[in-house]
Design a protein around this motif. Structure first.
Motif, mmCIF file in Angstrom:
data_model
loop_
_atom_site.group_PDB
_atom_site.id
_atom_site.type_symbol
_atom_site.label_atom_id
_atom_site.label_comp_id
_atom_site.label_asym_id
_atom_site.label_seq_id
_atom_site.Cartn_x
_atom_site.Cartn_y
_atom_site.Cartn_z
ATOM 1 N N MET A 102 79.176 -22.292 -17.394
ATOM 2 C CA MET A 102 78.511 -21.124 -17.949
ATOM 3 C C MET A 102 79.379 -19.882 -17.747
ATOM 4 O O MET A 102 80.127 -19.831 -16.796
ATOM 5 N N GLU A 103 79.315 -18.895 -18.502
ATOM 6 C CA GLU A 103 78.791 -18.830 -19.836
ATOM 7 C C GLU A 103 79.887 -19.171 -20.827
ATOM 8 O O GLU A 103 81.041 -18.842 -20.607
ATOM 9 N N THR A 104 79.492 -19.761 -21.931
ATOM 10 C CA THR A 104 80.424 -20.266 -22.941
ATOM 11 C C THR A 104 81.429 -19.222 -23.381
ATOM 12 O O THR A 104 82.632 -19.486 -23.413
ATOM 13 N N HIS A 105 80.939 -18.049 -23.744
ATOM 14 C CA HIS A 105 81.775 -17.027 -24.375
ATOM 15 C C HIS A 105 82.498 -16.123 -23.373
ATOM 16 O O HIS A 105 83.274 -15.259 -23.770
ATOM 17 N N ASP A 118 98.827 -22.447 -20.415
ATOM 18 C CA ASP A 118 99.722 -23.105 -19.460
ATOM 19 C C ASP A 118 100.016 -24.562 -19.825
ATOM 20 O O ASP A 118 100.600 -25.294 -19.022
ATOM 21 N N GLY A 119 99.579 -24.994 -21.010
ATOM 22 C CA GLY A 119 99.966 -26.304 -21.511
ATOM 23 C C GLY A 119 99.026 -27.455 -21.207
ATOM 24 O O GLY A 119 99.348 -28.607 -21.491
ATOM 25 N N TYR A 120 97.862 -27.178 -20.654
ATOM 26 C CA TYR A 120 96.893 -28.247 -20.397
ATOM 27 C C TYR A 120 96.121 -28.572 -21.664
ATOM 28 O O TYR A 120 95.909 -27.702 -22.514
ATOM 29 N N LYS A 121 95.702 -29.823 -21.786
ATOM 30 C CA LYS A 121 94.765 -30.212 -22.835
ATOM 31 C C LYS A 121 93.377 -29.934 -22.275
ATOM 32 O O LYS A 121 93.059 -30.365 -21.165
ATOM 33 N N VAL A 122 92.570 -29.222 -23.045
ATOM 34 C CA VAL A 122 91.248 -28.818 -22.568
ATOM 35 C C VAL A 122 90.181 -29.457 -23.443
ATOM 36 O O VAL A 122 90.250 -29.398 -24.676
ATOM 37 N N HIS A 123 89.187 -30.047 -22.773
ATOM 38 C CA HIS A 123 88.071 -30.721 -23.435
ATOM 39 C C HIS A 123 86.783 -30.053 -22.951
ATOM 40 O O HIS A 123 86.442 -30.155 -21.777
ATOM 41 N N VAL A 124 86.094 -29.376 -23.844
ATOM 42 C CA VAL A 124 84.859 -28.676 -23.506
ATOM 43 C C VAL A 124 83.696 -29.556 -23.931
ATOM 44 O O VAL A 124 83.559 -29.894 -25.111
ATOM 45 N N VAL A 125 82.862 -29.939 -22.969
ATOM 46 C CA VAL A 125 81.721 -30.816 -23.254
ATOM 47 C C VAL A 125 80.559 -29.935 -23.706
ATOM 48 O O VAL A 125 79.877 -29.313 -22.890
ATOM 49 N N LYS A 126 80.344 -29.902 -25.010
ATOM 50 C CA LYS A 126 79.483 -28.905 -25.632
ATOM 51 C C LYS A 126 78.070 -28.850 -25.060
ATOM 52 O O LYS A 126 77.547 -27.761 -24.806
ATOM 53 N N GLU A 127 77.429 -29.986 -24.839
ATOM 54 C CA GLU A 127 76.030 -29.946 -24.410
ATOM 55 C C GLU A 127 75.857 -29.609 -22.932
ATOM 56 O O GLU A 127 74.749 -29.531 -22.430
ATOM 57 N N THR A 128 76.974 -29.366 -22.219
ATOM 58 C CA THR A 128 76.922 -28.993 -20.803
ATOM 59 C C THR A 128 77.288 -27.525 -20.589
ATOM 60 O O THR A 128 77.429 -27.081 -19.456
ATOM 61 N N VAL A 129 77.477 -26.806 -21.677
ATOM 62 C CA VAL A 129 77.967 -25.430 -21.627
ATOM 63 C C VAL A 129 76.967 -24.537 -22.350
ATOM 64 O O VAL A 129 76.462 -24.898 -23.413
ATOM 65 N N GLY A 130 76.677 -23.371 -21.777
ATOM 66 C CA GLY A 130 75.703 -22.506 -22.425
ATOM 67 C C GLY A 130 75.924 -21.038 -22.136
ATOM 68 O O GLY A 130 76.704 -20.655 -21.262
ATOM 69 N N SER A 131 75.192 -20.227 -22.891
ATOM 70 C CA SER A 131 75.172 -18.777 -22.743
ATOM 71 C C SER A 131 73.725 -18.311 -22.792
ATOM 72 O O SER A 131 72.835 -19.065 -23.193
ATOM 73 N N ARG A 132 73.514 -17.058 -22.424
ATOM 74 C CA ARG A 132 72.156 -16.513 -22.474
ATOM 75 C C ARG A 132 71.629 -16.484 -23.909
ATOM 76 O O ARG A 132 70.459 -16.731 -24.150
ATOM 77 N N ILE A 133 72.520 -16.198 -24.840
ATOM 78 C CA ILE A 133 72.145 -16.107 -26.254
ATOM 79 C C ILE A 133 72.883 -17.219 -27.007
ATOM 80 O O ILE A 133 74.106 -17.350 -26.880
ATOM 81 N N ALA A 134 72.151 -18.000 -27.782
ATOM 82 C CA ALA A 134 72.730 -19.150 -28.482
ATOM 83 C C ALA A 134 73.909 -18.747 -29.371
ATOM 84 O O ALA A 134 74.909 -19.474 -29.443
ATOM 85 N N GLU A 135 73.805 -17.610 -30.040
ATOM 86 C CA GLU A 135 74.886 -17.167 -30.927
ATOM 87 C C GLU A 135 76.166 -16.889 -30.150
ATOM 88 O O GLU A 135 77.269 -17.122 -30.648
ATOM 89 N N ASN A 136 76.040 -16.381 -28.925
ATOM 90 C CA ASN A 136 77.230 -16.146 -28.101
ATOM 91 C C ASN A 136 77.906 -17.460 -27.739
ATOM 92 O O ASN A 136 79.131 -17.552 -27.717
ATOM 93 N N ALA A 137 77.094 -18.471 -27.441
ATOM 94 C CA ALA A 137 77.656 -19.790 -27.138
ATOM 95 C C ALA A 137 78.408 -20.328 -28.344
ATOM 96 O O ALA A 137 79.541 -20.819 -28.219
#
Length: 178
Positions: A102-105, A118-137
């Motif tokens: 948290m928070e997504t944005h 820095d060259g890492y591969k990043v994988h964001v697990v969408k259903e585990t990430v959130g924000s206070r406002i859905a549009e911000n996420a």
């Protein structure tokens, strides 16, 4: 993605922040499942807490899934890509970082951006990430995709790491994701 060079970064699931997050209970349930699966896989994890004096510590739902070896890092910067974590990533020869939190944005986005730089591969697990406002996420997810992150889901990431069915590990994972 290979287990031996992957790390799970658990960002800011904190006592005073989580209750303000849109769909927080759903997010916590999904995050717990990812953490439990990564524990079975033996993948290292780190936890961050943004200004715990003000936002509290990691919520019990997440804390109870972690073993005592998982380090917790306090931070004031929004990014969780702290010098101590940078050192840990180098020591473990990490190539892939799986991000939940948290928070997504804000914190997740800034962490993702710096990891990618820095060259890492990043994988964001969408259903585990959130924000206070859905549009911000949603905005955060779009920004991370544009930067080159993989915005994925729990089952895709778990099965990508597991690779094969029919094992004892597979049976344990099925109990978590079903």
């Amino acid at each position: 993605m290979e287990r031996e060079n992957t790390l799970l970064m658990i960002v800011d699931y904190q006592e005073r922040l989580v209750p303000t997050i849109h769909e927080n209970q759903k997010i916590l349930t999904q995050a717990q499942q990812v953490i439990q699966a990564f524990e079975i896989f033996g993948i290292p994890m780190v936890v961050t807490e943004q200004y715990p004096k003000g936002l509290g510590q990691t919520v019990a739902e997440i804390k109870n899934c972690l073993n005592e070896r998982v380090p917790v890092f306090e931070k004031l910067s929004f990014s969780a890509y702290l010098p101590e974590i940078q050192t840990l990533l180098q020591e473990k020869a990490v190539k892939d970082v799986v991000l939940i939190g948290m928070e997504t944005h804000v914190c997740v986005y800034q962490t993702c951006k710096e990891l990618l730089q820095d060259g890492y591969k990043v994988h964001v697990v969408k259903e585990t990430v959130g924000s206070r406002i859905a549009e911000n996420a949603q905005n955060g997810f779009e920004l991370m995709r544009k930067l080159g992150a993989s915005v994925t889901n729990k089952e895709t990431i778990i099965y990508e790491i597991m690779k094969v069915a029919g094992t004892e590990e597979f049976k344990k994972i099925l109990k978590i994701v079903k």
